[in-house]
Design a protein around this motif. Structure first.
Motif: not given
Length: 315
Positions: A66-86
């Motif tokens: 559960r905890l390692s999956l939460a870590g992976s999902e959290t990192l995926r949320n960084i990759v999915k950011i769009e349109g905010l360059q800085k």
């Protein structure tokens, strides 16, 4: 072939964990509420003996997934950011939380779990103490506790975590202690002198990176607070510095694709923010490598294949 830090970390693996097959269920809180054991008291807290190791390991392993999956999902949320360059404030906070989740998982692989228990989770334990006529030496009330396994003796230790700092600080302190324990185990372990010295050097470098050169064992939490609550490091508008969202996203992709070099993270120097980023990345890389190692040894039905690996494969 030279010994790796991932291989050396097997010295601290929770006994029996790597042999656990199929999908684990439950949680440590659920186990404590329903398990049978004989409680005894000591100066630090409680020792629960006569536990069913299989039932305990299932809940322990489920928490790791559960905890390692939460870590992976959290990192995926960084990759999915769009349109905010800085816009790097929240991405850095997410990177911190990804590292925190993975650190929770790593500590459990190594047999120790900083855990939050509610009063209702602890009530069955209070009842058991009453039945056995055992007077607890610590307060059993809502709060943070450290659970350490002693499965070689079918027992676990449970003790309250000192109130200084918060739950995050407790996790980072336990990581520093675990790294110290692993260093001792490596030096005294069955390894070639050359390998032992190199792994010890890497562990020392990792501990130094995670603790701001030994000055603060909960330094990652301090940095996160500075970023999140004080708008520090120039990561919020008006932005400061040259790092862009896209560059951080690429670093996260490399990290999750297994392309980030742990040794390169350990050699990071310069600005505090660079060291913070490397510290988070280093602990994530190490934990993901250890989980993969457990999967290789455990085989196709290893419990870890039902956590982060299954989630990432589904994407």
């Amino acid at each position: 072939m030279a010994l790796t830090l991932t291989e050396a970390s097997r010295l601290l693996w929770c006994p029996g964990l790597v042999k656990l097959k199929r999908r684990p269920t439950g949680s440590l809180q659920e186990w404590l509420s329903g398990a049978t054991y004989a409680p005894t008291a000591n100066q630090k807290g409680l020792r629960l003996i006569g536990i069913d190791s299989t039932e305990f390991l299932s809940s322990w392993a489920a928490d790791i997934n559960r905890l390692s999956l939460a870590g992976s999902e959290t990192l995926r949320n960084i990759v999915k950011i769009e349109g905010l360059q800085k816009s790097l404030g929240w991405p850095y906070v997410k990177l911190y939380y990804g590292a925190l989740f993975y650190t929770h998982a790593l500590l459990r692989v190594w047999g120790r779990a900083p855990s939050y228990f509610r009063s209702q989770d602890l009530q069955p334990l209070r009842d058991m103490l009453y039945v056995y006529g055992v007077a607890p030496t610590c307060k059993l009330q809502t709060g943070q506790f450290l659970v350490c396994q002693d499965l070689a003796n079918s027992a676990i230790e449970l003790q309250p975590i000192a109130s200084s700092g918060g739950s995050h600080e407790a996790v980072w302190r336990q990581l520093a202690l675990a790294l110290d324990e692993l260093r001792t185990s490596v030096v005294n372990g069955p390894f070639l002198s050359e390998d032992a010295k190199r792994i010890d050097f890497e562990l020392k470098a990792l501990r130094s990176l995670m603790t701001d050169q030994g000055r603060n064992t909960s330094w990652p939490s301090l940095m996160r607070n500075n970023i999140q609550y004080r708008s520090g490091e120039g990561l919020w508008y008006p932005y400061r510095g040259k790092l862009r969202t896209e560059a951080l996203q690429q670093e996260i992709r490399s990290l999750m694709d297994g392309e980030t070099n742990l040794q390169a993270c350990l050699k990071t120097s310069g600005a505090e923010l660079d060291q913070f980023r490397s510290a988070c990345s280093a602990i994530i890389v190490l934990t993901r490598s250890i989980i993969s190692d457990m999967a290789r040894i455990g085989g196709s039905h290893s419990f870890v294949r039902y956590g982060t690996m299954k989630f990432e494969d589904s994407l």
